[in-house]
Design an enzyme around this catalytic site. Structure first.
Site, PDB file in Angstrom:
ATOM      1  N   PHE A 138      48.555 -15.139 -14.412  1.00  0.00           N
ATOM      2  CA  PHE A 138      49.208 -14.901 -15.695  1.00  0.00           C
ATOM      3  C   PHE A 138      50.428 -14.031 -15.402  1.00  0.00           C
ATOM      4  O   PHE A 138      50.321 -13.024 -14.694  1.00  0.00           O
ATOM      5  CB  PHE A 138      48.240 -14.187 -16.646  1.00  0.00           C
ATOM      6  CG  PHE A 138      48.795 -14.058 -18.029  1.00  0.00           C
ATOM      7  CD1 PHE A 138      48.812 -15.149 -18.882  1.00  0.00           C
ATOM      8  CD2 PHE A 138      49.316 -12.851 -18.463  1.00  0.00           C
ATOM      9  CE1 PHE A 138      49.345 -15.036 -20.159  1.00  0.00           C
ATOM     10  CE2 PHE A 138      49.857 -12.741 -19.740  1.00  0.00           C
ATOM     11  CZ  PHE A 138      49.867 -13.839 -20.588  1.00  0.00           C
ATOM     12  N   ASP A 207      41.797  -9.064 -11.604  1.00  0.00           N
ATOM     13  CA  ASP A 207      42.021  -9.169 -13.043  1.00  0.00           C
ATOM     14  C   ASP A 207      40.928 -10.076 -13.602  1.00  0.00           C
ATOM     15  O   ASP A 207      40.848 -11.259 -13.245  1.00  0.00           O
ATOM     16  CB  ASP A 207      43.411  -9.764 -13.293  1.00  0.00           C
ATOM     17  CG  ASP A 207      43.727  -9.930 -14.770  1.00  0.00           C
ATOM     18  OD1 ASP A 207      42.789 -10.075 -15.579  1.00  0.00           O
ATOM     19  OD2 ASP A 207      44.922  -9.933 -15.119  1.00  0.00           O
ATOM     20  N   TYR A 232      39.597  -8.767 -25.559  1.00  0.00           N
ATOM     21  CA  TYR A 232      39.744  -9.560 -26.787  1.00  0.00           C
ATOM     22  C   TYR A 232      39.467 -11.047 -26.578  1.00  0.00           C
ATOM     23  O   TYR A 232      39.654 -11.827 -27.498  1.00  0.00           O
ATOM     24  CB  TYR A 232      41.130  -9.355 -27.414  1.00  0.00           C
ATOM     25  CG  TYR A 232      42.312  -9.448 -26.499  1.00  0.00           C
ATOM     26  CD1 TYR A 232      42.776 -10.669 -26.040  1.00  0.00           C
ATOM     27  CD2 TYR A 232      42.980  -8.304 -26.102  1.00  0.00           C
ATOM     28  CE1 TYR A 232      43.867 -10.744 -25.199  1.00  0.00           C
ATOM     29  CE2 TYR A 232      44.069  -8.365 -25.259  1.00  0.00           C
ATOM     30  CZ  TYR A 232      44.513  -9.587 -24.815  1.00  0.00           C
ATOM     31  OH  TYR A 232      45.597  -9.657 -23.984  1.00  0.00           O
ATOM     32  N   LYS A 233      39.035 -11.413 -25.383  1.00  0.00           N
ATOM     33  CA  LYS A 233      38.696 -12.813 -25.155  1.00  0.00           C
ATOM     34  C   LYS A 233      37.174 -12.956 -25.287  1.00  0.00           C
ATOM     35  O   LYS A 233      36.649 -12.909 -26.395  1.00  0.00           O
ATOM     36  CB  LYS A 233      39.220 -13.247 -23.790  1.00  0.00           C
ATOM     37  CG  LYS A 233      40.754 -13.131 -23.672  1.00  0.00           C
ATOM     38  CD  LYS A 233      41.236 -13.628 -22.317  1.00  0.00           C
ATOM     39  CE  LYS A 233      42.704 -13.327 -22.082  1.00  0.00           C
ATOM     40  NZ  LYS A 233      43.590 -14.147 -22.902  1.00  0.00           N
ATOM     41  N   ARG A 381      44.181 -26.560 -23.571  1.00  0.00           N
ATOM     42  CA  ARG A 381      43.199 -25.616 -23.050  1.00  0.00           C
ATOM     43  C   ARG A 381      42.064 -25.460 -24.055  1.00  0.00           C
ATOM     44  O   ARG A 381      42.318 -25.180 -25.231  1.00  0.00           O
ATOM     45  CB  ARG A 381      43.907 -24.262 -22.858  1.00  0.00           C
ATOM     46  CG  ARG A 381      43.615 -23.587 -21.561  1.00  0.00           C
ATOM     47  CD  ARG A 381      44.466 -22.342 -21.381  1.00  0.00           C
ATOM     48  NE  ARG A 381      44.495 -21.449 -22.529  1.00  0.00           N
ATOM     49  CZ  ARG A 381      44.575 -20.110 -22.436  1.00  0.00           C
ATOM     50  NH1 ARG A 381      44.613 -19.531 -21.247  1.00  0.00           N
ATOM     51  NH2 ARG A 381      44.638 -19.361 -23.512  1.00  0.00           N
TER      52      ARG A 381
END
Lengths: 406, 406
Positions: A138, A207, A232-233, A381
């Site tokens: 990312f 990460d 938050y995922k 996705r």
């Protein structure tokens, strides 16, 4: 309805019936949307609004300043860190919550370079001057790694994760890797790569944004040095909820933060002009913790009560297997191409499909109540959060996709 | 009741009756506590709980991922920055909200050093290698300044604000100052010190934590280069609410952040491996913004509708004058010593009293419903937030203090 659909729907019903996590879905505020974007923003746990209302109205509104002690605000970063710890295979006392993932990547990388340079006779200051970074990561990790390299006098070496072992050497200070590729969903070999990094005398920084809460990470078991992740995922902490930083216990006394705010001081209320770092994971704290978001996250973590990450992983693999099977059965050949690996050991908790006009296709899926997301240039996705996604959801998503492309 | 008390209470009633801001108090969730700790944690604006409930239940719970666009989450940092701008004398487009004060001090100082070194023929890279910092500052600023100095190859020069002009020179890169001393409440000469810093060719970075929302700052007018501040004191944003960063428009294209997260990219969703900074104040953004806390702050800022900072300042000075008068009238000589300057030009919005056993005294005040705070080793701190503190509060606080010490 086709025979294939009848058969797959029956299978979905059977799998849902046998699912030991199926009752968890009722703990979330969900409607009849097929929500496959929990890998971007986790759904709202249904009890969070009431808990946050109490934080605001009673703790802030009535107790006001007293809540720093009486409501446990001050110790929230380490307390909530210890709630996350078992989900990523960490013993207590090694994780603090706060700041964004990007800021934590910065702390971790600069600290890693400092530790790598200061370790052992053979590695004098400046002897290690390379930061290796996952070139497919990312983007924010790469940007921050570039800044950490610039400020510590290092050179940035971006390579694909598979090529990492080939570039490691006595100049390597730290290696920053994503546990799962945000675009393809490919899971990288955390134990193997960590071991390779250690063999070169460097530090491994992982990460975990796309894996924490979706599969076992095993930070302690695999000797990971530092790790960061968002909440938050798959942890459902809410939009932009604070991230976390893991510092392996053995490294904590050498963790020399580039962001030594007053919250990481040994005596924060001593108000002393000289900085003296706190013991342990507290060194990862910086400024005043963001209480509303932090306590929303703390409440959200209650949904993990009674859940094992192994059960989550088993369901995640079953869900993504089943979704791929439905896509194969429903979507005419050649219209989509899975880019997520078939091998379980190489798969995160999402399925990415390459597809012509993916941006438009995703818009039409969303209009039909199937919410995934689009990543440029051509990827659909679909994230599978085992706590609230059902096999029936997976079947419906594939069916709507086929209709949309047909 | 003594004549003095009768007289001062009558004066308080008269002053409250004439107070153009008196209606504002009803917009806060307050009980009969005399709350003089708004300089540490501002009181709850009464409409905030309902607004946050909507953010959680509807925006996160129902719209989920769509809220990044549809609920304006993505643009919150700059939108809320523009709400703060008029309170600190800044035109729009120069402030972003996010991260903690400490993290913003880091961004500001490293960026300031880079600008100072890159400016003009006479100042080649490395030519300016000193960061001057207020030695009396809130400690976190000093700790972070030390880290910024270390990472940019600078030397830290800590001096009292009054001595700053004497240490400025061609080696000075940046100067970090607090607008008001957190302990004594002394207001520093922002226009004069900024001009002195500029005359030396350096950049002035101001910490506004203890002044924003309490008095006019005049960032644009006085040519301040960079500024940071928290939002949980006089701006009532809530515990640990996100801080902000001001970058003067003329410097924005040279603002080179040490924390270049994906949110500060020119094309954040391009997911490009190369970093290219966004235009304008957006360069101060880093990672995903913390939405719950950020939108609580946005709601809290509604209390500023129809309020001028000049009116706030006038009331603040009248309140602190009156409180000092009450203390003089009620407290026997020698028991407390004001350390906050009498001169209006040198006074923030708090009154600090040196007092033997200050820690215990404050505990007893709090038990009696007068909430200030204690700062080691011997300071009683009383903050006056003009939006909700009345003259009657000031009189009562002094009266209870006298009784407690008597």
């Amino acid at each position: 309805m086709s025979d294939a659909a009848r058969d797959l729907q029956a299978q979905a019903a059977k799998l849902d019936g046998e699912d030991e996590l199926s009752a968890k879905r009722a703990e979330f505020a969900l409607d009849d949307t097929v929500y496959l974007d929990g890998n971007s923003l986790g759904a709202l746990p249904a009890h969070v609004p009431e808990r946050v209302a109490d934080v605001i109205t009673r703790q802030w509104g009535s107790l006001r300043i007293r809540s720093w002690d009486e409501s446990g605000w001050w110790t929230a970063p380490e307390r909530i860190g210890d709630r996350i710890a078992p989900l990523v295979g960490a013993a207590p006392g090694q994780i603090v919550v706060g700041d964004s993932t990007s800021v934590n990547v910065f702390k971790a990388l600069v600290a890693a370079v400092r530790i790598a340079r200061g370790t052992g006779e053979g590695h004098p200051e400046g002897g290690r001057d390379e930061i290796v970074v996952d070139a497919t990561t990312f983007p924010t990790d790469g940007y921050i790694a570039q800044s950490a390299a610039r400020l510590t006098g290092c050179r940035l070496v971006p390579v694909a994760p598979a090529d990492v072992p080939g570039v490691l050497g006595e100049r390597t200070a730290a290696v920053l890797l994503n546990h799962a590729d945000y675009r393809t969903g490919r899971l990288h070999d955390l134990p193997g790569l960590t071991a390779a990094v250690h063999a070169a005398g460097a530090l491994a920084v992982w990460d975990l944004c796309h894996t924490a809460g979706a599969l076992p990470v095993g930070l302690d078991e695999h000797g990971v040095d530092l790790a960061v992740g968002c909440t938050y995922k798959y942890l459902n902490g809410g939009p932009g909820a604070p991230a976390y930083l893991y510092v392996r216990r053995e490294l904590q006394d050498r963790f020399d933060s580039p962001l030594p705010g007053w919250n990481s001081h040994a005596e924060p209320f001593g108000m002393r002009p000289e900085f003296e770092a706190a013991d342990g994971a507290l060194r990862g704290r910086v400024g005043t913790p963001d209480i509303l978001s932090m306590l929303a996250l703390e409440a959200a973590l209650d949904v993990w009560d009674g859940v094992t990450v192994d059960a989550v992983r088993a369901k995640s693999l079953a869900l993504t297997d089943f979704f791929l099977r439905c896509v194969e059965a429903y979507v005419p050949e050649g219209l989509v191409e899975p880019v997520t690996p078939r091998a379980h050991a190489e798969r995160g908790s999402q399925v990415a499909l390459r597809c012509e006009g993916a941006g438009d296709v995703m818009k039409r899926l969303i209009e039909q109540g199937v919410v995934g997301d689009y990543r440029a240039p051509d990827v659909l996705r679909f994230g599978f959060t085992p706590l609230y996604v059902s096999f029936a959801d997976a079947e419906r998503a594939a069916r709507v996709l086929a209709r949309t492309l047909g």
